[in-house]
Design a protein around this motif. Structure first.
Motif, short mmCIF file in Angstrom:
data_model
loop_
_atom_site.label_atom_id
_atom_site.label_comp_id
_atom_site.label_asym_id
_atom_site.label_seq_id
_atom_site.Cartn_x
_atom_site.Cartn_y
_atom_site.Cartn_z
N VAL A 1 6.34 -10.31 -4.38
CA VAL A 1 5.44 -9.23 -3.66
C VAL A 1 4.08 -9.55 -4.31
O VAL A 1 3.08 -9.62 -3.49
CB VAL A 1 5.97 -7.86 -3.61
CG1 VAL A 1 5.99 -7.38 -4.77
CG2 VAL A 1 5.08 -7.26 -2.28
N LEU B 1 0.76 -10.39 -2.15
CA LEU B 1 -0.78 -9.72 -2.42
C LEU B 1 -1.95 -10.16 -3.00
O LEU B 1 -2.92 -10.10 -2.73
CB LEU B 1 -0.26 -8.19 -3.31
CG LEU B 1 0.51 -7.26 -2.66
CD1 LEU B 1 1.34 -6.44 -3.96
CD2 LEU B 1 -0.15 -6.51 -1.54
N TYR C 1 0.63 5.11 -2.49
CA TYR C 1 -0.34 5.23 -1.32
C TYR C 1 -1.12 6.55 -1.30
O TYR C 1 -2.07 6.74 -0.94
CB TYR C 1 0.16 4.62 0.05
CG TYR C 1 -0.56 4.79 1.01
CD1 TYR C 1 -1.19 3.47 1.52
CD2 TYR C 1 -0.89 5.70 1.89
CE1 TYR C 1 -1.93 3.27 2.51
CE2 TYR C 1 -1.79 5.56 3.04
CZ TYR C 1 -2.29 4.34 3.37
OH TYR C 1 -3.07 4.37 4.59
N CYS D 1 -3.16 -1.19 1.68
CA CYS D 1 -1.94 -1.29 2.45
C CYS D 1 -0.75 -0.68 1.43
O CYS D 1 -1.02 -0.31 0.16
CB CYS D 1 -1.55 -3.07 2.39
SG CYS D 1 -1.34 -3.49 0.94
N TYR E 1 3.41 -1.65 0.16
CA TYR E 1 4.14 -3.09 -0.13
C TYR E 1 5.45 -2.84 -0.62
O TYR E 1 5.67 -1.60 -1.50
CB TYR E 1 3.27 -3.97 -0.81
CG TYR E 1 2.87 -3.61 -2.16
CD1 TYR E 1 3.66 -3.79 -3.34
CD2 TYR E 1 1.56 -3.12 -2.34
CE1 TYR E 1 3.45 -3.51 -4.68
CE2 TYR E 1 1.13 -2.59 -3.75
CZ TYR E 1 2.18 -2.97 -4.77
OH TYR E 1 1.79 -2.54 -6.14
N TYR F 1 7.12 -7.67 1.48
CA TYR F 1 6.47 -7.34 2.82
C TYR F 1 4.91 -6.23 2.43
O TYR F 1 5.19 -5.69 1.44
CB TYR F 1 7.23 -6.35 3.77
CG TYR F 1 7.72 -5.35 3.39
CD1 TYR F 1 6.96 -4.04 3.23
CD2 TYR F 1 8.99 -5.02 2.75
CE1 TYR F 1 7.75 -2.75 2.76
CE2 TYR F 1 9.66 -3.92 2.25
CZ TYR F 1 8.87 -2.61 2.22
OH TYR F 1 9.20 -1.62 1.62
N VAL F 2 4.02 -6.48 3.42
CA VAL F 2 2.91 -5.69 3.14
C VAL F 2 2.55 -4.85 4.53
O VAL F 2 2.91 -5.58 5.69
CB VAL F 2 1.77 -6.65 3.05
CG1 VAL F 2 0.50 -5.94 3.09
CG2 VAL F 2 1.84 -7.24 1.41
N GLU G 1 -0.02 -2.48 6.83
CA GLU G 1 -1.28 -2.02 7.11
C GLU G 1 -1.39 -1.10 8.40
O GLU G 1 -0.78 -1.37 9.20
CB GLU G 1 -2.27 -3.39 7.25
CG GLU G 1 -2.30 -4.19 5.81
CD GLU G 1 -3.10 -5.28 6.39
OE1 GLU G 1 -4.25 -5.17 6.40
OE2 GLU G 1 -2.85 -6.40 6.46
N CYS H 1 -3.89 -6.95 11.23
CA CYS H 1 -3.54 -7.54 9.99
C CYS H 1 -5.00 -8.26 9.35
O CYS H 1 -5.45 -9.02 9.87
CB CYS H 1 -2.59 -8.41 10.21
SG CYS H 1 -0.99 -7.74 10.23
N LEU I 1 -6.81 -4.69 0.28
CA LEU I 1 -6.98 -6.11 0.63
C LEU I 1 -8.33 -6.19 1.19
O LEU I 1 -8.79 -5.59 2.02
CB LEU I 1 -5.97 -6.32 1.82
CG LEU I 1 -4.45 -5.75 1.52
CD1 LEU I 1 -3.46 -6.26 2.68
CD2 LEU I 1 -3.96 -6.41 0.23
#
Length: 219
Positions: free
Chosen positions: A35, A39, A55, A66, A68, A76-77, A79, A84, A214
């Protein structure tokens, strides 16, 4: 505890929440990639990744935050900005997220602002396939028997995520709205089931997963 992904699709057109995520979520996932690497390819800062700040405690500036995590072999990420970040890069001829041979990628892009939502899939054959929700992936010439592309397409068909024979598209959409909570929920659930991706709903809604910014192409 995790569950299927239907809930993400069913809330596609809901408003964003404050502490966590619910409405307008998109997901990018890659199999067999740490991951951290995913990222970094998306423009996240390594120190920020190492901090692992949840978060709900994150205070983003102008960059898109994001959440994750990992699910089995998948990184996985998530948003909730309605689209995306990596797809914006991809369509600006940026190659950071272009999968190479042997890399499997799935992206479910809400694309809320303009619609339709679309699915991007790279089965690892060096090709990237982009399809609107509801498209039949088995129509692709490369969807030969035994291929990952064909398996995903057949799985989506079996789940009712493509229009069955004997129905018009509006009739099919009405049927899904009445019985399955809509096309978006069916697509998300099917993709998660077929590829073996699970996301912890409570952690997402309450913002307990780690976050990172991101940096998009227009930041």
């Amino acid at each position: 505890m995790t569950e299927g992904l239907k809930w993400i699709g069913q809330h596609t057109f809901d408003k964003r929440t404050s502490d966590g995520m619910l409405g307008g979520i998109s997901m990018t996932a890659m199999r067999g990639v740490p991951v951290r690497d995913l990222l970094l390819r998306l423009g996240a800062d390594e120190e920020e990744i190492l901090s692992g700040m949840p978060y709900r405690d994150f205070h983003p500036t102008r960059d898109a935050p994001c959440m994750y995590g990992t699910s089995g072999e998948w990184a996985y990420v998530l948003e909730d900005r309605g689209s995306c970040t990596w797809c914006e890069w991809f369509f600006e001829d940026e190659d950071k997220m272009t999968p190479t041979v042997g890399q499997e990628l799935i992206c479910l892009n809400a694309n809320v602002a303009v619609n339709p939502s679309y699915l991007v899939y790279a089965p690892g054959d060096g090709n990237v396939y982009m399809n609107n929700f509801g498209d039949d992936l088995t129509d692709h010439p490369h969807a030969v028997e035994g291929s990952k592309l064909a398996a995903l397409g057949e799985g989506l068909k079996a789940a009712g995520a493509t229009c069955p024979e004997g129905y018009t598209v509006p009739q099919w959409h009405d049927l899904l709205d009445a019985q399955e909570g809509g096309l978006h929920g069916v697509v998300w659930q099917a993709v998660g089931d077929i590829l073996g991706i699970r996301v912890p709903r409570a952690d997402v809604e309450q913002g307990r997963l780690p976050a990172a910014r991101l940096t998009g192409p227009y930041a």
